[in-house]
Enzyme design. Structure first.
Site, PDB file in Angstrom:
ATOM      1  N   TYR A  95      -3.036 -18.190  54.685  1.00  0.00           N
ATOM      2  CA  TYR A  95      -2.727 -16.715  54.802  1.00  0.00           C
ATOM      3  C   TYR A  95      -2.972 -16.522  56.239  1.00  0.00           C
ATOM      4  CZ  TYR A  95      -6.610 -17.092  50.143  1.00  0.00           C
ATOM      5  OH  TYR A  95      -6.602 -18.025  49.076  1.00  0.00           O
ATOM      6  N   LEU A 151      -9.067  -8.417  39.942  1.00  0.00           N
ATOM      7  CA  LEU A 151      -8.497  -7.626  39.811  1.00  0.00           C
ATOM      8  C   LEU A 151      -6.852  -7.485  39.671  1.00  0.00           C
ATOM      9  CD1 LEU A 151      -9.880  -4.772  42.640  1.00  0.00           C
ATOM     10  CD2 LEU A 151      -9.750  -5.115  40.261  1.00  0.00           C
TER      11      LEU A 151
HETATM   12  N1  LIG Z   1      -8.291 -20.280  46.000  1.00  0.00           N
HETATM   13  C1  LIG Z   1      -6.724 -19.495  46.148  1.00  0.00           C
HETATM   14  O1  LIG Z   1      -6.161 -20.178  45.844  1.00  0.00           O
HETATM   15  C2  LIG Z   1      -6.801 -18.467  45.255  1.00  0.00           C
HETATM   16  C3  LIG Z   1      -5.675 -18.233  45.137  1.00  0.00           C
HETATM   17  C4  LIG Z   1      -5.811 -16.261  45.465  1.00  0.00           C
HETATM   18  C5  LIG Z   1      -6.448 -15.658  46.126  1.00  0.00           C
HETATM   19  N2  LIG Z   1      -7.629 -16.607  46.640  1.00  0.00           N
HETATM   20  C6  LIG Z   1      -8.781 -15.556  47.041  1.00  0.00           C
HETATM   21  O2  LIG Z   1      -9.752 -14.526  46.608  1.00  0.00           O
HETATM   22  C7  LIG Z   1      -8.868 -13.342  46.932  1.00  0.00           C
HETATM   23  C8  LIG Z   1      -8.964 -12.736  46.439  1.00  0.00           C
HETATM   24  O3  LIG Z   1      -7.692 -12.469  45.190  1.00  0.00           O
HETATM   25  P1  LIG Z   1      -6.170 -11.369  45.732  1.00  0.00           P
HETATM   26  O4  LIG Z   1      -6.310 -10.486  46.973  1.00  0.00           O
HETATM   27  O5  LIG Z   1      -5.604 -12.336  45.141  1.00  0.00           O
HETATM   28  O6  LIG Z   1      -6.358 -10.608  44.624  1.00  0.00           O
HETATM   29  P2  LIG Z   1      -6.978  -9.254  43.928  1.00  0.00           P
HETATM   30  O7  LIG Z   1      -8.756  -8.797  44.086  1.00  0.00           O
HETATM   31  O8  LIG Z   1      -7.303  -9.513  42.343  1.00  0.00           O
HETATM   32  O9  LIG Z   1      -6.203  -7.703  44.119  1.00  0.00           O
HETATM   33  C9  LIG Z   1      -6.162  -7.795  45.542  1.00  0.00           C
HETATM   34  C10 LIG Z   1      -5.392  -6.696  46.245  1.00  0.00           C
HETATM   35  O10 LIG Z   1      -5.317  -5.314  45.177  1.00  0.00           O
HETATM   36  C11 LIG Z   1      -5.564  -4.631  45.601  1.00  0.00           C
HETATM   37  N3  LIG Z   1      -6.809  -3.502  45.703  1.00  0.00           N
HETATM   38  C12 LIG Z   1      -7.851  -3.756  45.826  1.00  0.00           C
HETATM   39  N4  LIG Z   1      -8.975  -3.353  45.393  1.00  0.00           N
HETATM   40  C13 LIG Z   1      -8.345  -2.186  45.270  1.00  0.00           C
HETATM   41  C14 LIG Z   1      -9.225  -0.826  44.769  1.00  0.00           C
HETATM   42  N5  LIG Z   1     -10.135  -0.321  44.749  1.00  0.00           N
HETATM   43  N6  LIG Z   1      -8.371   0.771  44.358  1.00  0.00           N
HETATM   44  C15 LIG Z   1      -6.868  -0.178  44.665  1.00  0.00           C
HETATM   45  N7  LIG Z   1      -5.954  -1.163  44.773  1.00  0.00           N
HETATM   46  C16 LIG Z   1      -7.230  -1.988  45.822  1.00  0.00           C
HETATM   47  C17 LIG Z   1      -5.094  -4.453  46.905  1.00  0.00           C
HETATM   48  O11 LIG Z   1      -3.762  -4.952  46.950  1.00  0.00           O
HETATM   49  P3  LIG Z   1      -2.539  -3.249  46.359  1.00  0.00           P
HETATM   50  O12 LIG Z   1      -2.780  -2.182  47.628  1.00  0.00           O
HETATM   51  O13 LIG Z   1      -1.244  -3.586  48.174  1.00  0.00           O
HETATM   52  O14 LIG Z   1      -2.044  -2.901  45.486  1.00  0.00           O
HETATM   53  C18 LIG Z   1      -5.594  -6.024  47.116  1.00  0.00           C
HETATM   54  O15 LIG Z   1      -4.352  -6.355  48.149  1.00  0.00           O
HETATM   55  C19 LIG Z   1      -8.103 -13.633  47.410  1.00  0.00           C
HETATM   56  O16 LIG Z   1      -7.582 -12.605  49.201  1.00  0.00           O
HETATM   57  C20 LIG Z   1      -9.047 -14.794  48.565  1.00  0.00           C
HETATM   58  O17 LIG Z   1      -8.805 -14.972  49.156  1.00  0.00           O
HETATM   59  C21 LIG Z   1      -7.812 -17.671  46.288  1.00  0.00           C
END
Ligand SMILES: NC(=O)c1ccc[n+]([C@@H]2O[C@H](COP(=O)([O-])OP(=O)(O)OC[C@H]3O[C@@H](n4cnc5c(N)ncnc54)[C@H](OP(=O)(O)O)[C@@H]3O)[C@@H](O)[C@H]2O)c1
Length: 332
Positions: free
Chosen positions: A57, A221
């Site tokens: 990351y 999300l």
């Molecule tokens: N193991 C793996 O292969 C893998 C893959 C993916 C993720 N992950 C882990 O899982 C974590 C979470 O997944 P993710 O970051 O991919 O997706 P997520 O949690 O589904 O979405 C996060 C994004 O949604 C928006 N957001 C979050 N909270 C919000 C709110 N309260 N109101 C409005 N918008 C909001 C933000 O982006 P914007 O503001 O830009 O819209 C944020 O960066 C990652 O950070 C990582 O640690 C692991």
């Protein structure tokens, strides 16, 4: 907050864990470092004691930001979940994932988890995080070029040395989990899961329930889609993975929003946001122990952490599930 022990490892994580992928900027159109540190602190203040990160990351940046954030927090009250097995600094042949770094330069990423590589990656992560142990060390993606037992033996050494407290995997199938278990006790599998991405319910979840493994779900999300804030035609930076993503086409956003609009009134009667309703629903699904949620800034982080305060009755969950049928029947 609610907490969950990872097997009997002694490591307990907060059921809402701060996901710091976006904090590293890579594939998210860049990052604002102060916002990211503030978001981690705001989460911690609400009981989100666990932080998930990975070397890939931001090619070290996310781990450095997490290291910066935990400097002012009591180390034994914070759980660091990091990963290994995605190298951007190796030339390893044909298995590259083509990407760009935060400066727009080409980046070849290799899913590689050989013995020496893991030992090196662990030292690098400890240095960037400014700590001498990792609470949960996870293989980021399976590596088809290295026998699983070699990978797991290397992690065992790190546990013996006290550098790692518990071993986990990520994006592993049931068969791969079973293979890993021959060498090492795996406490968790970190896998994708959301209202629009539920395939793990068929295999990984039942396996983990039966064998008492923790399922940590990522992108609950669906990269922000399930907050309901996306509009058809939404603009994303060229370096944002949502640009051109099949779930972010105007048709997909319209279809998902139609379903979200059906459950929005329920969120409103509970004084909650749609995102909070989505997160609470996620944590209420059988076998889902924790959700890793990304946040760009303290405001998002606070909203996400407070999802835990929302209570959903059996009838309310049932009502939500009925509305979700429309999402399952159409192609994601
Ligand atoms: N193991 C793996 O292969 C893998 C893959 C993916 C993720 N992950 C882990 O899982 C974590 C979470 O997944 P993710 O970051 O991919 O997706 P997520 O949690 O589904 O979405 C996060 C994004 O949604 C928006 N957001 C979050 N909270 C919000 C709110 N309260 N109101 C409005 N918008 C909001 C933000 O982006 P914007 O503001 O830009 O819209 C944020 O960066 C990652 O950070 C990582 O640690 C692991």
């Amino acid at each position: 907050m609610e907490y969950q022990e990872l097997g009997n490892s002694g490591v307990t994580v907060s059921r809402i864990t701060f996901g710091s992928w976006a904090a590293g900027g890579w594939m998210w159109g860049g990052t604002e470092q102060n916002d990211a540190v503030g978001a981690i602190h705001a989460s911690y203040d609400l009981g989100v004691t666990s932080i998930d990160t990975a070397p890939i990351y931001g090619q070290g940046l996310s781990e450095e930001i997490v290291g910066e954030a935990i400097k002012t927090l009591p180390r034994d009250k914070v759980q660091i979940l990091t990963k290994f097995g995605m190298r951007w600094d190796l030339a390893k042949g044909d298995f590259a994932m083509k990407s760009k770094d935060n400066n727009g330069h080409d980046l070849d990423v290799y899913k590689y988890a050989g013995r020496a590589s893991i030992i090196k990656e662990c030292e690098d992560s400890l240095r960037r995080l400014g700590t001498d142990y990792i609470d949960l060390y996870q293989q980021h993606w399976p590596d088809v070029t290295t026998p699983i037992d070699e990978t797991m033996e290397a992690v065992s050494r790190l546990i013996e040395q006290g550098k790692v407290r518990a071993a986990g995997v990520s994006n592993y199938s049931v068969a791969q989990m079973q293979e890993a278990e021959k060498t090492l006790n795996i406490v968790s599998n970190q896998v994708p899961y959301s209202m629009v991405r539920r395939d793990i319910e068929a295999d990984v979840v039942p396996h983990c329930i039966e064998h008492k493994k923790v399922v940590l779900v990522y992108s609950p999300l669906q990269l922000g889609l399930l907050t309901g804030k996306m509009k058809p035609g939404q603009h994303f930076d060229a370096s944002d993975l949502r640009n051109g993503h099949r779930l972010f086409t105007p048709e997909s956003i319209t279809r998902v929003n139609a379903t979200l609009n059906k459950i929005r009134p329920l969120a409103e009667t509970k004084n909650a946001t749609l995102g909070q309703l989505v997160l609470r629903w996620t944590l209420a699904q059988p076998g889902i122990s924790g959700a890793l949620v990304g946040a760009r800034n303290p405001e998002q982080a606070v909203q996400n952490a407070r999802a835990i305060d929302l209570n959903l009755t059996f009838e309310e969950l049932d009502y939500i599930n009925k509305q979700l049928v429309a999402l399952q029947s159409a192609p994601a």
